[in-house]
Motif scaffolding. Sequence first.
Motif, PDB file in Angstrom:
ATOM      1  N   LEU A  40       0.823  -1.213   0.000  1.00  0.00           N
ATOM      2  CA  LEU A  40       0.000   0.000   0.000  1.00  0.00           C
ATOM      3  C   LEU A  40       0.855   1.260   0.000  1.00  0.00           C
ATOM      4  N   LYS A  41       2.016   1.200   0.631  1.00  0.00           N
ATOM      5  CA  LYS A  41       2.909   2.361   0.624  1.00  0.00           C
ATOM      6  C   LYS A  41       3.363   2.702  -0.788  1.00  0.00           C
ATOM      7  N   VAL A  42       3.563   1.680  -1.592  1.00  0.00           N
ATOM      8  CA  VAL A  42       4.033   1.886  -2.970  1.00  0.00           C
ATOM      9  C   VAL A  42       2.868   2.160  -3.925  1.00  0.00           C
ATOM     10  N   ASN A  43       1.763   1.432  -3.746  1.00  0.00           N
ATOM     11  CA  ASN A  43       0.674   1.478  -4.720  1.00  0.00           C
ATOM     12  C   ASN A  43      -0.612   2.136  -4.205  1.00  0.00           C
ATOM     13  N   GLY A  44      -0.567   2.657  -2.975  1.00  0.00           N
ATOM     14  CA  GLY A  44      -1.768   3.232  -2.383  1.00  0.00           C
ATOM     15  C   GLY A  44      -2.352   4.392  -3.177  1.00  0.00           C
ATOM     16  N   SER A  84     -11.833   3.388 -12.774  1.00  0.00           N
ATOM     17  CA  SER A  84     -11.122   2.373 -13.553  1.00  0.00           C
ATOM     18  C   SER A  84     -10.705   1.184 -12.684  1.00  0.00           C
ATOM     19  N   TYR A  85     -10.965   1.290 -11.389  1.00  0.00           N
ATOM     20  CA  TYR A  85     -10.605   0.218 -10.468  1.00  0.00           C
ATOM     21  C   TYR A  85     -11.380  -1.053 -10.799  1.00  0.00           C
ATOM     22  N   LYS A  86     -10.662  -2.167 -10.883  1.00  0.00           N
ATOM     23  CA  LYS A  86     -11.275  -3.450 -11.205  1.00  0.00           C
ATOM     24  C   LYS A  86     -10.775  -4.507 -10.212  1.00  0.00           C
ATOM     25  N   PRO A  87     -11.653  -4.996  -9.339  1.00  0.00           N
ATOM     26  CA  PRO A  87     -11.228  -6.027  -8.376  1.00  0.00           C
ATOM     27  C   PRO A  87     -10.799  -7.298  -9.102  1.00  0.00           C
ATOM     28  N   MET A  88      -9.880  -8.028  -8.485  1.00  0.00           N
ATOM     29  CA  MET A  88      -9.435  -9.301  -9.042  1.00  0.00           C
ATOM     30  C   MET A  88     -10.457 -10.378  -8.694  1.00  0.00           C
ATOM     31  N   PRO A  89     -10.538 -11.434  -9.474  1.00  0.00           N
ATOM     32  CA  PRO A  89     -11.448 -12.545  -9.134  1.00  0.00           C
ATOM     33  C   PRO A  89     -11.096 -13.126  -7.771  1.00  0.00           C
ATOM     34  N   VAL A  90     -12.104 -13.612  -7.070  1.00  0.00           N
ATOM     35  CA  VAL A  90     -11.845 -14.230  -5.769  1.00  0.00           C
ATOM     36  C   VAL A  90     -11.311 -15.643  -5.968  1.00  0.00           C
ATOM     37  N   LYS A  91     -10.592 -16.126  -4.991  1.00  0.00           N
ATOM     38  CA  LYS A  91     -10.002 -17.461  -5.043  1.00  0.00           C
ATOM     39  C   LYS A  91     -10.983 -18.486  -4.486  1.00  0.00           C
ATOM     40  N   GLN A 110      -2.001   5.065  -6.402  1.00  0.00           N
ATOM     41  CA  GLN A 110      -2.558   4.558  -7.662  1.00  0.00           C
ATOM     42  C   GLN A 110      -3.908   3.874  -7.423  1.00  0.00           C
ATOM     43  N   LEU A 111      -4.022   3.138  -6.308  1.00  0.00           N
ATOM     44  CA  LEU A 111      -5.278   2.474  -5.965  1.00  0.00           C
ATOM     45  C   LEU A 111      -6.391   3.497  -5.752  1.00  0.00           C
ATOM     46  N   ARG A 112      -6.094   4.552  -5.007  1.00  0.00           N
ATOM     47  CA  ARG A 112      -7.094   5.591  -4.745  1.00  0.00           C
ATOM     48  C   ARG A 112      -7.546   6.261  -6.042  1.00  0.00           C
ATOM     49  N   GLU A 113      -6.592   6.585  -6.907  1.00  0.00           N
ATOM     50  CA  GLU A 113      -6.927   7.271  -8.157  1.00  0.00           C
ATOM     51  C   GLU A 113      -7.781   6.397  -9.068  1.00  0.00           C
ATOM     52  N   GLY A 139     -15.185 -17.727  -1.306  1.00  0.00           N
ATOM     53  CA  GLY A 139     -14.494 -16.889  -2.282  1.00  0.00           C
ATOM     54  C   GLY A 139     -13.573 -15.942  -1.534  1.00  0.00           C
ATOM     55  N   ILE A 140     -12.259 -16.118  -1.677  1.00  0.00           N
ATOM     56  CA  ILE A 140     -11.285 -15.335  -0.922  1.00  0.00           C
ATOM     57  C   ILE A 140     -10.763 -14.181  -1.784  1.00  0.00           C
ATOM     58  N   PRO A 141     -11.124 -12.929  -1.457  1.00  0.00           N
ATOM     59  CA  PRO A 141     -10.602 -11.791  -2.222  1.00  0.00           C
ATOM     60  C   PRO A 141      -9.119 -11.592  -1.920  1.00  0.00           C
ATOM     61  N   THR A 142      -8.431 -10.857  -2.777  1.00  0.00           N
ATOM     62  CA  THR A 142      -7.053 -10.487  -2.486  1.00  0.00           C
ATOM     63  C   THR A 142      -7.048  -9.542  -1.291  1.00  0.00           C
ATOM     64  N   VAL A 143      -5.907  -9.433  -0.619  1.00  0.00           N
ATOM     65  CA  VAL A 143      -5.853  -8.577   0.571  1.00  0.00           C
ATOM     66  C   VAL A 143      -6.071  -7.106   0.198  1.00  0.00           C
ATOM     67  N   THR A 144      -5.642  -6.716  -1.007  1.00  0.00           N
ATOM     68  CA  THR A 144      -5.877  -5.336  -1.449  1.00  0.00           C
ATOM     69  C   THR A 144      -7.365  -5.080  -1.628  1.00  0.00           C
ATOM     70  N   ASP A 145      -8.060  -6.010  -2.283  1.00  0.00           N
ATOM     71  CA  ASP A 145      -9.508  -5.859  -2.466  1.00  0.00           C
ATOM     72  C   ASP A 145     -10.233  -5.884  -1.124  1.00  0.00           C
ATOM     73  N   ARG A 146      -9.686  -6.652  -0.165  1.00  0.00           N
ATOM     74  CA  ARG A 146     -10.299  -6.691   1.160  1.00  0.00           C
ATOM     75  C   ARG A 146     -10.233  -5.330   1.846  1.00  0.00           C
ATOM     76  N   VAL A 147      -9.129  -4.626   1.644  1.00  0.00           N
ATOM     77  CA  VAL A 147      -8.987  -3.294   2.234  1.00  0.00           C
ATOM     78  C   VAL A 147     -10.034  -2.346   1.648  1.00  0.00           C
ATOM     79  N   VAL A 148     -10.221  -2.401   0.312  1.00  0.00           N
ATOM     80  CA  VAL A 148     -11.204  -1.524  -0.330  1.00  0.00           C
ATOM     81  C   VAL A 148     -12.612  -1.887   0.122  1.00  0.00           C
TER      82      VAL A 148
END
Length: 376
Positions: A57-61, A72-79, A63-66, A94-103
């Motif tokens: 999140l420090k590196v990509n936070g 244009s934000y598109k969640p990844m498929p759940v596992k 970009q995620l917000r924008e 269905g397990i979301p990615t940790v980034t999608d979980r934060v959102v």
Amino acid sequence: MVGTHEKERKQCMEEQGIFIERILSNENMNRAYKQVKKNKGAAGIDGMECNDLLSHLKVNGHQLRESIRNQSYKPMPVKRVEIPKADGSKRKLGIPTVTDRVVQQAATQVLTPIYERKILSLIRKFLVSGVMVGEQIEETEIGTPQGGNISPLLANILLNELDWELESRGLKFVRYADDCIIFVKSEKAAARVMESVTKYVENVLRLKVNRGKSKIGRPTEIQYLGFAFYYQFQEKKYKIKVPQKSLDKVMKKVRKLTSRKWGVSNSYKAQKIAEVVRGWINYFKIGSILTATRRLDTVIRYRFRMCIWKHWKNPKTRYKNLVKLGVSKKNAKSAAGFHGYARVCRTETICYAMSNARLKKFGLLSAEEYFCQTRC
């Protein structure tokens, strides 16, 4: 009229932007990150663990917000993960990615007190993000995957009308997400209520009732959210207890953590045991579990004594340590030459040397004491 519509549209967009900014605010996103980190959980399809989330999140936070701001934000498929159920079938998660979980968590924190239709587009993206099964992505046209932070919120929004309906009928009930239990006075009334409520859910709310899991029974015959019930004749009312299956489950975890084959320090084992016991008690503490905690303590202490006994390894070390702990030389010699961990750790000599008080000083948590503290 054109000017009025344009003004309303502009105001609507401004309000939508305000809610998006509330979701993306530093305070809200930090709260969401801490909650996801606290919940732990498995990695999604990208393999990222919760421990790697902060650096990501420090590196990509930014970009995620924008990407959320410009839509244009598109969640990844759940596992897709399957876990066994008590009846032998499997529950699909269905397990979301940790980034999608934060959102999801950030949106949930804003939506919980205020449900706004203007953020439905963001919710829909999570619902139709798909499921990764093997190497292929399957579309999700209906429903919400179990395992997402936003799923309980959506269940409460949709089933809020059911709560109102049951209250208007004067029924006593408890509902958690999509699990509901309704209390009536007779079996005949139960059959009538089940039939009418099922029709309401399916015809009015347009939801599907799992008739296989729905049943009628006395409180002592059913379980709800992992709790069982018994009738207290002295007080003339039903009370909560821990089902034997739940006690067996935590016992199994304790046995795994106290395995003599697990090559970690005993202090680390005590730490992991404390985590399991605290979590179990914090969930079941509203019930009558004093006897269960005493049984749990007995197993934990017995198996922990075996771990210490193995750690001492040879008879000479065992003899020396027993004498240090106040055991007579005669009894220490007898115990040190004893064969079989299980037998020797039940003896009076070992229980005296490794007393409950000494195990507590070592860092071993007492389930009974912790339960009494939480109930006070």
